[in-house]
Scaffold this motif. Structure first.
Motif, PDB file in Angstrom:
ATOM      1  N   ILE A  44       0.862  -1.211  -0.083  1.00  0.00           N
ATOM      2  CA  ILE A  44      -0.037  -0.132   0.088  1.00  0.00           C
ATOM      3  C   ILE A  44       0.899   1.351  -0.092  1.00  0.00           C
ATOM      4  O   ILE A  44       0.697   2.284  -1.100  1.00  0.00           O
ATOM      5  CB  ILE A  44      -0.936   0.019   1.302  1.00  0.00           C
ATOM      6  N   GLN A  45       1.992   1.226   0.811  1.00  0.00           N
ATOM      7  CA  GLN A  45       2.898   2.469   0.551  1.00  0.00           C
ATOM      8  C   GLN A  45       3.536   2.669  -0.588  1.00  0.00           C
ATOM      9  O   GLN A  45       3.607   3.888  -1.088  1.00  0.00           O
ATOM     10  CB  GLN A  45       3.786   2.360   1.953  1.00  0.00           C
ATOM     11  N   PHE A  61       0.913   4.305  -3.039  1.00  0.00           N
ATOM     12  CA  PHE A  61       0.721   5.623  -2.677  1.00  0.00           C
ATOM     13  C   PHE A  61       2.132   6.375  -3.091  1.00  0.00           C
ATOM     14  O   PHE A  61       1.924   7.668  -3.699  1.00  0.00           O
ATOM     15  CB  PHE A  61       0.800   5.935  -1.054  1.00  0.00           C
ATOM     16  N   GLU A  62       3.234   5.846  -2.956  1.00  0.00           N
ATOM     17  CA  GLU A  62       4.488   6.735  -3.448  1.00  0.00           C
ATOM     18  C   GLU A  62       4.429   6.599  -5.012  1.00  0.00           C
ATOM     19  O   GLU A  62       5.002   7.706  -5.528  1.00  0.00           O
ATOM     20  CB  GLU A  62       5.832   5.872  -3.014  1.00  0.00           C
ATOM     21  N   HIS A  93       2.230   6.790  -7.113  1.00  0.00           N
ATOM     22  CA  HIS A  93       0.998   7.579  -7.656  1.00  0.00           C
ATOM     23  C   HIS A  93       1.411   8.949  -7.189  1.00  0.00           C
ATOM     24  O   HIS A  93       1.347   9.788  -8.276  1.00  0.00           O
ATOM     25  CB  HIS A  93      -0.326   7.282  -6.700  1.00  0.00           C
ATOM     26  N   ALA A  94       1.929   9.383  -6.366  1.00  0.00           N
ATOM     27  CA  ALA A  94       2.451  10.798  -5.657  1.00  0.00           C
ATOM     28  C   ALA A  94       3.649  11.021  -6.765  1.00  0.00           C
ATOM     29  O   ALA A  94       3.643  12.165  -6.931  1.00  0.00           O
ATOM     30  CB  ALA A  94       2.893  10.639  -4.269  1.00  0.00           C
ATOM     31  N   LEU A 154      -4.508   7.193 -10.893  1.00  0.00           N
ATOM     32  CA  LEU A 154      -5.294   6.975  -9.697  1.00  0.00           C
ATOM     33  C   LEU A 154      -6.093   5.795  -9.870  1.00  0.00           C
ATOM     34  O   LEU A 154      -6.257   4.668  -8.972  1.00  0.00           O
ATOM     35  CB  LEU A 154      -6.415   7.999  -9.470  1.00  0.00           C
ATOM     36  N   ALA A 191      -3.777   2.750  -9.323  1.00  0.00           N
ATOM     37  CA  ALA A 191      -3.481   2.756  -7.924  1.00  0.00           C
ATOM     38  C   ALA A 191      -4.574   2.035  -7.183  1.00  0.00           C
ATOM     39  O   ALA A 191      -4.324   1.141  -6.335  1.00  0.00           O
ATOM     40  CB  ALA A 191      -3.293   4.080  -7.211  1.00  0.00           C
ATOM     41  N   ALA A 234      -4.311  -1.375  -5.093  1.00  0.00           N
ATOM     42  CA  ALA A 234      -4.496  -1.698  -3.658  1.00  0.00           C
ATOM     43  C   ALA A 234      -5.544  -2.736  -3.308  1.00  0.00           C
ATOM     44  O   ALA A 234      -5.554  -3.116  -2.304  1.00  0.00           O
ATOM     45  CB  ALA A 234      -5.258  -0.217  -3.339  1.00  0.00           C
TER      46      ALA A 234
END
Length: 237
Positions: free
Chosen positions: A168-169, A172-173, A175-176, A182, A185, A189
């Motif tokens: 999950i982390q 996020f990284e 996608h950021a 999105l 992502a 997830a």
């Protein structure tokens, strides 16, 4: 129960155990297969796994019906009854794990043509390997009535839970950093959750194996079956 009937009953019970072990071995092989399908964007492989799920479901129902038949005809007690009741529950855990593999293939189709960076690919590979290992150990513990081996599954699942959080982390990284959009992502997830749930089902098989062996009952109820998760395509973005 006469000696002849008892002998026949235990032969049937062995058939049930062997049938479930074969289904479990199928999941053990299926997890790394669907992982590769996801990583390679293998649409043909995904379609093959999805279509093959009906046969898997049919075999699960067949073995389950064997269990119900033996309960009705033989009226088993004590350890024999524990074995049959637990077998019915184990079948559900194994069959649902196969369904989760199908869901991973469906996710693979949805993110087809989207590139995944090396960090994402690495964590997906680790999740697949650990989930497969968990199911292998759970299946062999059940087949051999090995309560000690079954008891070790909880610690193995803790590692998969850690990988789930890492996954999950990383999502996020990525996608950021603009490496994935999105929708990808979201799909990943949900895939992370699918792997984590496969591990939970393996733990369930282990705990039910311990119940068969010596009547052990966990202080905390079996891992909740929350597999009625929405498909990633149903999640609004």
């Amino acid at each position: 129960m006469s000696q002849e009937l008892r002998s026949s009953f235990h032969e049937q019970l062995d058939e049930v155990r062997t049938g479930i072990a074969r289904l479990g071995a199928g999941v053990t092989e299926l997890v790394p297969r669907v992982t590769e399908i996801l990583l390679d964007g293998d649409l043909e492989g995904a379609e093959y796994v999805i279509k093959g799920d009906d046969a898997y479901d049919a075999k699960s129902i067949e073995i389950e019906e064997q269990c119900f038949s033996q309960i009705a005809l033989q009226a088993p007690v004590a350890s024999d009854l524990r074995a049959l009741v637990s077998a019915i529950k184990i079948i559900a855990d194994v069959e649902r794990s196969a369904d989760l593999c199908v869901n991973i293939c469906k996710a693979a189709r949805r993110i087809y043509s989207h590139d995944l960076d090396s960090q994402l690919r690495g964590i997906i590979q680790k999740c697949g390997s650990q989930a497969s290992l968990l199911f292998k150990e759970a299946t062999e513990a059940y087949l051999n009535n090995d309560g000690v081996r079954a008891a070790a599954l909880q610690d193995m699942d803790t590692y998969l839970d850690d990988l789930h959080r890492q996954f999950i982390q990383v999502i996020f990284e990525s996608h950021a950093a603009g490496k994935i959009d999105l929708q990808v992502a979201v799909q990943l997830a949900v895939v992370a959750r699918f792997y984590e749930r496969i591990g939970d089902h393996a733990v369930n098989v282990g705990e039910r194996t311990r119940y068969i062996v010596d009547g052990w009952i966990p202080q905390v109820p079996y891992a909740e079956s929350r597999d009625d998760l929405p498909e990633a395509s149903d999640i609004p973005t």
